[in-house]
Design an enzyme around this catalytic site. Structure first.
Site, PDB file in Angstrom:
ATOM      1  N   MET B 298       0.804  -1.206   0.000  1.00 50.58           N
ATOM      2  CA  MET B 298       0.000   0.000   0.000  1.00 50.58           C
ATOM      3  C   MET B 298       0.846   1.270   0.000  1.00 50.58           C
ATOM      4  O   MET B 298       0.529   2.229  -0.684  1.00 50.58           O
ATOM      5  CB  MET B 298      -0.894   0.018   1.242  1.00 50.58           C
ATOM      6  N   ARG B 302       0.521   3.936  -2.701  1.00 47.13           N
ATOM      7  CA  ARG B 302       0.013   5.286  -2.415  1.00 47.13           C
ATOM      8  C   ARG B 302       0.878   6.361  -3.059  1.00 47.13           C
ATOM      9  O   ARG B 302       0.373   7.313  -3.652  1.00 47.13           O
ATOM     10  CB  ARG B 302      -0.093   5.492  -0.904  1.00 47.13           C
ATOM     11  N   TYR B 450      -9.117   5.683  -4.502  1.00 52.30           N
ATOM     12  CA  TYR B 450      -8.548   4.345  -4.239  1.00 52.30           C
ATOM     13  C   TYR B 450      -7.193   4.387  -3.525  1.00 52.30           C
ATOM     14  O   TYR B 450      -6.635   5.441  -3.324  1.00 52.30           O
ATOM     15  CB  TYR B 450      -8.551   3.466  -5.488  1.00 52.30           C
ATOM     16  N   GLU B 451      -6.744   3.233  -3.099  1.00 51.07           N
ATOM     17  CA  GLU B 451      -5.549   3.110  -2.233  1.00 51.07           C
ATOM     18  C   GLU B 451      -5.685   3.939  -0.957  1.00 51.07           C
ATOM     19  O   GLU B 451      -4.724   4.534  -0.489  1.00 51.07           O
ATOM     20  CB  GLU B 451      -4.268   3.511  -2.977  1.00 51.07           C
ATOM     21  N   GLY B 452      -6.870   3.954  -0.387  1.00 47.77           N
ATOM     22  CA  GLY B 452      -7.129   4.783   0.791  1.00 47.77           C
ATOM     23  C   GLY B 452      -7.600   6.143   0.343  1.00 47.77           C
ATOM     24  O   GLY B 452      -6.831   6.880  -0.281  1.00 47.77           O
TER      25      GLY B 452
END
Lengths: 600, 600
Positions: B298, B302, B450-452
């Protein structure tokens, strides 16, 4: 079934924009509170029950073009028929031609609802209303007799044909031409692009208002005339007769508003067999004075594009709020009353960051609505004072002039911002088209562009509006706001937090920026003033939002919390904006070479 | 053929993010300036000549789903083959498995170029790289032997299977399950949604990294394990053998990134005839420690999503600038040198409002790039110091940790903002899909999600990153910035205007906000701190942008003008943001009832 926020709309129109006060002054004898509420309730019902369900299908199918014809999405023809049958197209039209003359304020309010339900649908009638305005003010009696009743009722629709490939923001570059005929009509030739609802099957005739040049016209914008060019030439009885020489060449494939046909129109290509080329048209207003007539349409259209912004922002907020109340993720400290955690997860509305996002959406939307409705009521006041009190009429006309670019640009910027935040609240689901959140952003994105880009609005505000009556018009508005702020300071309960101090600071920022810009204009430093136009308009819009929401909060304790949120979280942006307006121009000039250098 | 801004990229990487300084310290023995430049030039050429032309067709055709298979757009398979053959997938991979180990800094720089050319294409390899990282750090030797070389080269692609319908931001709610088998493998069951590149025909095998729970796992995030689940089970020779019980059920119809298949994946539905149900997988890392392994993927992902943001913003700026130099409308006071008015009309770049828009786009983009590259070089420094100097390694790892959420969220917010402004510069043409400007906004809009989500990034920054080492990590960065500002004050030529004063004020705002948030956290007032998370991240990003652009301007006089524009026009927003962070939470709490009340 998502309902437009009819309570907020009614409150803003009556208590913030001052429709109640104007009714009490006796300015609108045909209006009363009960009628206003009834109209709004009825519009909200129609919007939610009839219009909104057809928006998604409109987006998916889009307007379909083939062989010069445009087929509208399934169900839209019946929707349009029922909507006009309900009298909604005629709400503000002249009584002489079947209109209800309920005023721009109420028209703006119901317009917000149509746009909440389906902005691509609402867009078509917006242009018809523009045509009604132009014809009412500038058309000959003969033209009025043939066209106005049908345009007021919506039996026929209208269009605005301005843009050409080389002439967008700059209409001086317009090339379409008109030739005089013997019978006081004209033949029109040229290509127009981006013509909204230029062709469709909702009505049996379409009335194009077209800008073109006469052969002996002066160059530039002082040589432009406005013509009425119907798709079908009315016969003796007024019914659509022979086809005119105007055709839709193609429609655009766009980011959004798929159901709204954006047409390239060809005038005078010799498309009618057995006739000489040239679309037959009639002059509206005087020769070479078309721009003034066009601005009659444009001003109303600009406000109504602002309503598109408010309506889309509303819809995005409602959708995001509904999702945030349902969707559960994570554990929030704050649990919503009546919304117990299930499976240990809280509704995401309970998370502070989501709450901030939603309140930002609502704050911006409510602020934009207050500005737009204030502009609409100013238009109605100007008309009501009319010739009986020309000073007051001028005062309110200048107020309307001042607020129009803000209503258009601030609301539509807000629409894009709020629609984007609305996607965000939905998370991954917001990016999936079926959810409908993305559609709102796709539709919103045109609103800062058409009817004069928001850059043009900002320039209009700075170069033409704040200087009205030597700055007195804008000073009068600020003085009114100071009164609201004085009352706020008197009533400054704990619930308002730092609202009073922050709104006073914002107004001081706006006044300082206004003085600076007026100084630049006086000194002939137009370039410097225009460099700050866009941040100035935002500064104006945020300050107006905060103060008008405070006016509402003073009238209704239930509105204090949102007002405070706006004052403490959104309005503080004004400090930076003021700084940018008053000292950003030099750096803009210094950096300009970066943009024009051949290679960097 | 639009070229990525290779000069700006090289300068930012080497002089602002400090790659040159690190090379001079001898930290990256395999790198030297010539190599860096050569790699960047070569990537720019491939991006512009091979990748960019296939982006529009990718958007139009989209990934096509039928019978469990996804067909990628025309030309994409050959593009991917040539791109991997050029070694681009392997740029930062481990040398032991065929990687070039050129570092995250250079990987981020070339990533910007791929995203400039075609973000939906670049997105697939981003996930492969994540899988490489996770496998390299946490995989068993046996798994590495079978999978790493193929993933490093790009012969096979990787995916990240995290999200489930009820578990998005909150992975504690995850339900997919894993059963132990006798042979140290597992059987995986469950449904995953929003799986990027979950199915496609670019490679002959796809390696899914999947989060699932063991039967005896503790509840919550401490009971999640990470598994490797290949689409085809490798045979003895390592070639794709038998089909595994994992299928793509459907793909999403999305606002953007049409060519990137967003899949619903079904694991263990008994889709392989003659086999018992359950997708066969192998554990990565330890049982129940999957979240830590996942964060290895992640964090890199990110940063690389941040690069998507920078790349899209770049592309939007380049496109808008090219248009603004060509398109002529109106007469500007300032005529660009070498760009004489034709027919009385100026290129729109000569109008101050358009110039402001373009400089805003470039300023935000360059700032976002400086932040992202600084994060990337910090990662490389941490790795280079490694075990030889654990204090320094920890220092740089904390720097990377601190900058990762800012690099992700600020860059992607900027991408949406800049892409939207890019549409605006094009006027009506920007709304027409053929222009390509709208596509950039459609693609950009997923990156804050996305990705948090960016809300999660802001919470991460506030709740976990600024408090690292008791606040020392963030203090060290601010101290470094103070040095830059001291040098700026010493060198304060007229060309810098008010840059020094304004950047000092911004840093003071950021420090005050940071102290306030750290105080809240110390006092256990998490809710209050998180209420300010999103404006704090923006405040951080703007301040970082201004100061790092100043660092660049001190090194290159050609960069002073843009730095000054940013300082005088964009950075002043920090004053309002600070105010919102330190005093906005109370009003947020007070207004919260508006959001949860049943009826308003």
């Amino acid at each position: 079934m998502p309902q437009p926020p009819v309570k907020d709309i009614a409150f803003t129109l009556r208590r913030i924009a001052g429709l109640d006060a104007a009714m009490e002054e006796g300015l609108f004898p045909d209006l009363e509170a009960d009628l206003v509420e009834a109209v709004l309730e009825e519009a909200a019902r129609f919007a939610a029950e009839r219009m909104q369900p057809l928006d998604a299908i409109g987006d998916q199918q889009g307007a379909r073009f083939a062989n010069g014809s445009v087929t509208m999405p399934d169900g839209w023809k019946a929707l349009y028929r029922d909507w006009t049958a309900g009298g909604w197209n005629a709400i503000a039209g002249p009584a002489e031609f079947g209109g209800q003359e309920l005023g721009t304020g109420l028209a703006a309010a119901v317009s917000e609802m149509w746009n909440h339900a389906s902005m691509p649908f609402a867009l078509g009638p917006l242009l018809t209303i523009g045509a009604v305005e132009a014809l009412t003010k500038h058309g000959s009696d003969a033209l009025k007799q043939v066209y106005l009743e049908k345009l007021v009722s919506g039996e026929w629709m209208g269009t605005m044909n301005l843009t050409e490939p080389q002439a967008g923001s700059d209409l001086a570059a317009l090339r379409s031409r008109a030739e005089r005929r013997d019978d006081s009509s004209y033949r029109i030739f040229g290509q127009k692009i981006y013509i909204t609802y230029g062709e469709h099957d909702l009505t049996e005739n379409i009335v194009h208002l077209v800008l073109a040049r006469l052969p002996d016209a002066p160059a530039g914008v002082k040589g432009i005339s406005l013509f009425l060019v119907p798709k079908f030439l009315p016969d003796e009885s007024g019914a659509p007769g022979k086809r005119n020489d105007v055709v839709c060449h193609s429609i655009e494939h766009k980011l959004g508003i798929h159901a709204s046909p954006t047409c390239t129109m060809l005038f005078g290509e010799g498309t009618v067999e057995g006739e000489e080329p040239g679309a037959i048209g009639w002059l509206i207003g005087e020769e070479n004075r078309g721009l003034a007539c066009m601005f009659t349409m444009m001003n109303n259209a600009r406000l109504m594009v602002g309503m598109e912004g408010v309506g889309i922002a509303d819809a995005a907020y409602d959708k995001a709020l509904a999702y945030a109340r349902e969707r559960r993720q994570g554990k929030a400290t704050r649990l919503a009353p009546g919304a117990e955690a299930s499976g240990g997860m809280s509704p995401i509305v309970a998370h502070p960051d989501i709450a901030r996002t939603l309140l930002t959406m609502k704050g911006l939307t409510d602020g934009a609505r207050a500005i737009a409705f204030s502009c609409a009521v100013a238009i109605d006041r100007a008309r009501a004072h009319g010739e009986s009190d020309p000073d007051k009429a001028r005062f309110w006309q200048e107020r309307a002039n001042l607020l129009t670019p803000v209503a258009k640009a601030f609301s539509t910027d807000v629409a894009c911002e709020v629609a984007s935040l609305g996607i965000h609240v939905h998370g991954g689901m917001g990016f999936v088209e079926e959810t409908g959140a993305a559609r709102l952003l796709r539709n919103a994105r045109i609103t800062p562009i058409y009817e004069g880009t928001n850059g043009i609005q900002a320039i209009d505000l700075v170069a033409r509006k704040i200087g009205q009556s030597g700055g007195e018009a804008v000073a009068a508005l600020f003085a009114e706001w100071r009164e609201t702020l004085s009352e706020l300071s008197r009533r400054n309960t704990a619930e308002f937090g730092e609202t009073a101090a922050l709104l006073n600071a914002a107004l001081a920022d706006l006044e300082a920026a206004t003085d600076y810009l007026l100084g630049c204009l006086e000194a002939g430093e137009t370039e410097t003033a225009l460099a700050g136009a866009t941040p100035y308009l935002r500064l104006f819009g945020l300050t107006a939002s905060g103060i008008w929401l405070a006016k509402g909060a003073l009238a209704d304790p239930g509105r204090v919390a949102l007002c405070r949120f706006v004052a403490e979280n959104l309005v503080p942006e004004t400090a930076g904006l003021k700084r940018t307006v008053v000292s950003g121009a030099a750096s803009l000039a210094a950096a300009h070479d970066l943009l024009v250098a051949e290679a960097m």
